[in-house]
Design a protein around this motif. Structure first.
Motif, PDB file in Angstrom:
ATOM      1  N   VAL A 430       0.866  -1.183   0.000  1.00 27.39           N
ATOM      2  CA  VAL A 430       0.000   0.000   0.000  1.00 27.39           C
ATOM      3  C   VAL A 430       0.899   1.228   0.000  1.00 27.39           C
ATOM      4  O   VAL A 430       1.799   1.348   0.840  1.00 27.39           O
ATOM      5  N   LEU A 443      -6.799  -3.704   5.226  1.00 27.64           N
ATOM      6  CA  LEU A 443      -7.129  -4.374   3.981  1.00 27.64           C
ATOM      7  C   LEU A 443      -8.452  -5.110   4.102  1.00 27.64           C
ATOM      8  O   LEU A 443      -8.660  -5.881   5.048  1.00 27.64           O
ATOM      9  N   ALA A 490      -7.842  -0.861   0.340  1.00 33.04           N
ATOM     10  CA  ALA A 490      -6.963  -0.436   1.431  1.00 33.04           C
ATOM     11  C   ALA A 490      -7.427   0.929   1.917  1.00 33.04           C
ATOM     12  O   ALA A 490      -7.781   1.800   1.118  1.00 33.04           O
TER      13      ALA A 490
END
Length: 602
Positions: A430, A443, A490
Motif C-alpha cells: 500500500v 485491507l 486499502a
C-alpha cells in the motif's frame, strides 16, 4: 486467545462476556463460563485499544486481535483569557464513553482509543467547548497537542421518578434547543440523579426514557439561563407487561436468546421495542409497555430457525400473562463443512434456504453444525465466511453453491459440504500518492462473482472479522483465500480516502494506492453577515458515496473538513432553521479554504 497485530500473545487482558470475566494468561488464553448462544466478547489491556469478537457457544475458540492504542493529548483553556481549566472532563468525541480529566495545568490524555477521527470536547457543569477541527490519530500514534477552548455554561439536574416515588435505575434525559437544534443528554448516575452538563442559554424540549417504564406524552420545556437548575423531577408510569414462556413442540422449556415486543399499532410506531432474554425455565417478562398491539419475536439462538411472529394485544387495565410461544416441530439437519483436502472449515456460517428459512449456525472449530427444528421440506444448504459464499470444487460461474438437503419431521438428516480449498494468498504493498509506503493500512477484500468478468467497482467490499494490516513498509499478505479473482481495498481507519484494485488473482501480487487526501474549508455566515454560534457542515461525494461531517462552535464561522479523497462534493451547512449548499470539485491533495456559505431560512 488474545493477541496483538503481530500475532504475539497478550497477558493480563481483562476479558468479559455474558457476565463472566477472566484475565488472559501468559499464552494469551482465557476461559469464560456463559450460557449457550451468541456472545460478544470484549478485551481490555493497558496500552491497547479495546478488542472484541463474536462467538457462538459452545464449540468455538475465540480469537481477539488488539491494536496498539491511539492516544489523544491536549489542553483545555478558558476562551476569555487562555487560563488552564483543571478538573474538566474531556471526551474524544460526542457520545464517546472513554474520557479523561484535566490536570492542574489543563492537560489531558485520552488513551485506549481505536484509530480514527476525533473531536475532543468538554461538557462540564460550568463550561462547554470543543476543538476547532477534527483530529486523525492512527494505530499506535499520539496526536499533537489539541487546544480546546471553553466558554461559560451551566447544567440541569434532576431525577426520573416512577410510581410511589421509586427512582429510575437505567434511563436517560435528552434536551433539544428549539432554535439552534443543539442537543445534550445525561444518563442516570450512581446516586440516581441525571445531570445534563455544558448547556448554553435557550429553551429546551425534553425527552425522557426509563427502562421498564412508560414516559409521559410530553414534558414541560426547560428555559435555561446562566444559573444552574436543580431539583427537576421527570415522572414515568409503570406501563403494562407481557409475561410468558418459550417452549419447544414437546412443551419443554427453551433457553432463547431474546424475546422482543415490536409495536404494530399505528399510534405506537416509533416507540422503542422492549426485549429481554428467557430464564432457564424459558420464562420471559417484557415490562414498560403502552397499551396496544405488539408482535412477539423470538430469537431462539444459533441452530434454530426463527418462528413466525405472533401478534398480541396489551390492554390498559391489566398485564398480559401466561403467553406460551411454542417453537415449531421439525427435523434436524447436521453435518460438517470441509475443504477439498478434507480439512474442517471452522466458523463457516451454515444457512438453509427454501420456501421458508431453515435457520443458520456458525460451525464449531471442527467445522460441525447442528440445525434443529427445521420445517419439513427441501433446502439449499450453503456455507459462507464473512458473508462470501464458499464454492464447491469445480463449481461453474452459473452454478449455485452448496447442496440440496431434505428435512423430515422427527428425523436427522446428515450432510457434508465440501468447498474449495482456502490455501491461496495475495501479497502486495500500500502506497500513497507520492509512492511512499503506508503503514498500518487496513485491507478488506471480496471474491468477484464473475471471474475475469465485468468491473466490480460498485460492489460492496466486506470487512473481515479481524483486519489485515500493512507493515512498516506498507507490505501485506492476505491468506486463507479460495481460487478466483478478488477486489481488494486499502484504507486508513475511519478516513474517507481509500485505494482499490480489481481482478487480482489468487497467488498474485498487487499495489494499492491511497490518493493523497485534500481539504475543504471556508466560512459560514447569514445573509446579514452575522456568523452562527454553532454550525454543522457536511461534504458528500456522490460517485464514491464518500462523506465527511463536523460541527463547529464559536469559530467565527470558520470550518474545515480534512482527509477528503478527490471528487465532486456537495457541501452543506446547517444552523438552526437555516441552511446553505454548494458544489466543490476537489483534486488529489488539493486544499480549498475559499468556500463561502451564506445561510438562508429553509
Amino acid at each position: 486467545m488474545v493477541h496483538d497485530a503481530s500475532g504475539g500473545e497478550i497477558e493480563g487482558a481483562i476479558v468479559r462476556a455474558g457476565g463472566s470475566t477472566d484475565f488472559s494468561g501468559p499464552d494469551g488464553t482465557f476461559v469464560l463460563h456463559v450460557r449457550p448462544g451468541t456472545h460478544g466478547v470484549e478485551a481490555l489491556a493497558e496500552g491497547y485499544a479495546p478488542g472484541g469478537a463474536w462467538s457462538h457457544v459452545p464449540g468455538q475458540t475465540v480469537q481477539i486481535l488488539m491494536l496498539p492504542e491511539a492516544v489523544l493529548v491536549g489542553r483545555v483553556v478558558r476562551a476569555a483569557d487562555g487560563q488552564p481549566v483543571a478538573g474538566a472532563r474531556v471526551v474524544a468525541k460526542r457520545g464517546w464513553p472513554l474520557a479523561a480529566v484535566t490536570d492542574a495545568n489543563g492537560n489531558f490524555r485520552v488513551g485506549q482509543l481505536r484509530p480514527g477521527i476525533f473531536k475532543p470536547r468538554v461538557e462540564a457543569d460550568t463550561y462547554t467547548g470543543m476543538a476547532e477541527a477534527q483530529v486523525h490519530v492512527g494505530i499506535g500514534e499520539t496526536s499533537s497537542l489539541v487546544l480546546v477552548r471553553v466558554y461559560p455554561a451551566t447544567s440541569v439536574r434532576g431525577k426520573i421518578v416512577g410510581p410511589g416515588g421509586s427512582s429510575c435505575e437505567v434511563g436517560t434525559v435528552s434536551l433539544s434547543e428549539r432554535l439552534t437544534r443543539r442537543t445534550a443528554w445525561g444518563a442516570v448516575e450512581a446516586d440516581g440523579e441525571v445531570a445534563i452538563r455544558g448547556l448554553l442559554p435557550g429553551t429546551y424540549e425534553v425527552g425522557v426514557h426509563c427502562e421498564g417504564y412508560v414516559s409521559e406524552d410530553s414534558y414541560e420545556a426547560i428555559v435555561v439561563g446562566d444559573a444552574p437548575i436543580g431539583g427537576m423531577t421527570w415522572r414515568v408510569k409503570a406501563g403494562r407487561a407481557i409475561r410468558g414462556k418459550v417452549v419447544d413442540a414437546g412443551g419443554a422449556a427453551v433457553l432463547a436468546e431474546t424475546v422482543s415486543a415490536q409495536p404494530v399499532t399505528a399510534s405506537l410506531r416509533g416507540t422503542i421495542p422492549v426485549s429481554g432474554p428467557t430464564g432457564p425455565d424459558g420464562s420471559f417478562s417484557l415490562a414498560g409497555l403502552v397499551p396496544g398491539s405488539y408482535e412477539l419475536e423470538v430469537s431462539p439462538g444459533p441452530g434454530r430457525p426463527q418462528p413466525p411472529r405472533r401478534v398480541v394485544e396489551v390492554l390498559a387495565d391489566r398485564d398480559l400473562e401466561d403467553v406460551v410461544i411454542a417453537l415449531p416441530d421439525g427435523g434436524v439437519v447436521q453435518g460438517r463443512v470441509i475443504d477439498s483436502e478434507g480439512r474442517p472449515v471452522a466458523r463457516a456460517s451454515m444457512h438453509l434456504r427454501g420456501e421458508q428459512d431453515g435457520g443458520q449456525q456458525e460451525c464449531d472449530d471442527e467445522g460441525r453444525f447442528v440445525l434443529q427444528g427445521v420445517a419439513p421440506g427441501r433446502y439449499r444448504a450453503t456455507a459462507s465466511i464473512d458473508f462470501t459464499p464458499l464454492k464447491r470444487p469445480g463449481q461453474g460461474p452459473d452454478e449455485l453453491p452448496g447442496v440440496w438437503v431434505e428435512a423430515r419431521l422427527g428425523s436427522v438428516t446428515e450432510v457434508e459440504i465440501v468447498v474449495e480449498g482456502r490455501g491461496g494468498r495475495i501479497s502486495g504493498q500500500v502506497i500513497d500518492g507520492s509512492g511512499g509506503p503506508i503503514a498500518d493500512a487496513m485491507l478488506d477484500w471480496v471474491r468477484e462473482a464473475d471471474i475475469g468478468g465485468s468491473a466490480v467497482s460498485r460492489m460492496s467490499v466486506i470487512s473481515p472479522r479481524q483486519p489485515t494490516l500493512s507493515d512498516g513498509n506498507g507490505r501485506f499478505e492476505i491468506s486463507g483465500l479460495s481460487p478466483g479473482f478478488y477486489t481488494i481495498r486499502a484504507s486508513r481507519h475511519d478516513e474517507p480516502g481509500e485505494g482499490r484494485v480489481e481482478h487480482v488473482p489468487v497467488n498474485g501480487a498487487t499495489v494499492l494506492t491511497i490518493p493523497d487526501t485534500g481539504e475543504i474549508g471556508g466560512s459560514v455566515r447569514s445573509v446579514g453577515g452575522a456568523v452562527p454560534e454553532w454550525v454543522k457542515v457536511t461534504a458528500r461525494e456522490a460517485d464514491r458515496r464518500g462523506w465527511a461531517e463536523d460541527e463547529f462552535f464559536r469559530t467565527d464561522g470558520r470550518f474545515r473538513l480534512a482527509g477528503l479523497a478527490p471528487g465532486r462534493y456537495t457541501v452543506r451547512a446547517e444552523s438552526g432553521e437555516a441552511g446553505a449548499e454548494t458544489t466543490v470539485t476537489l483534486l488529489q491533495g488539493e486544499v480549498r479554504r475559499d468556500i463561502e456559505l451564506v445561510l438562508a431560512p429553509r
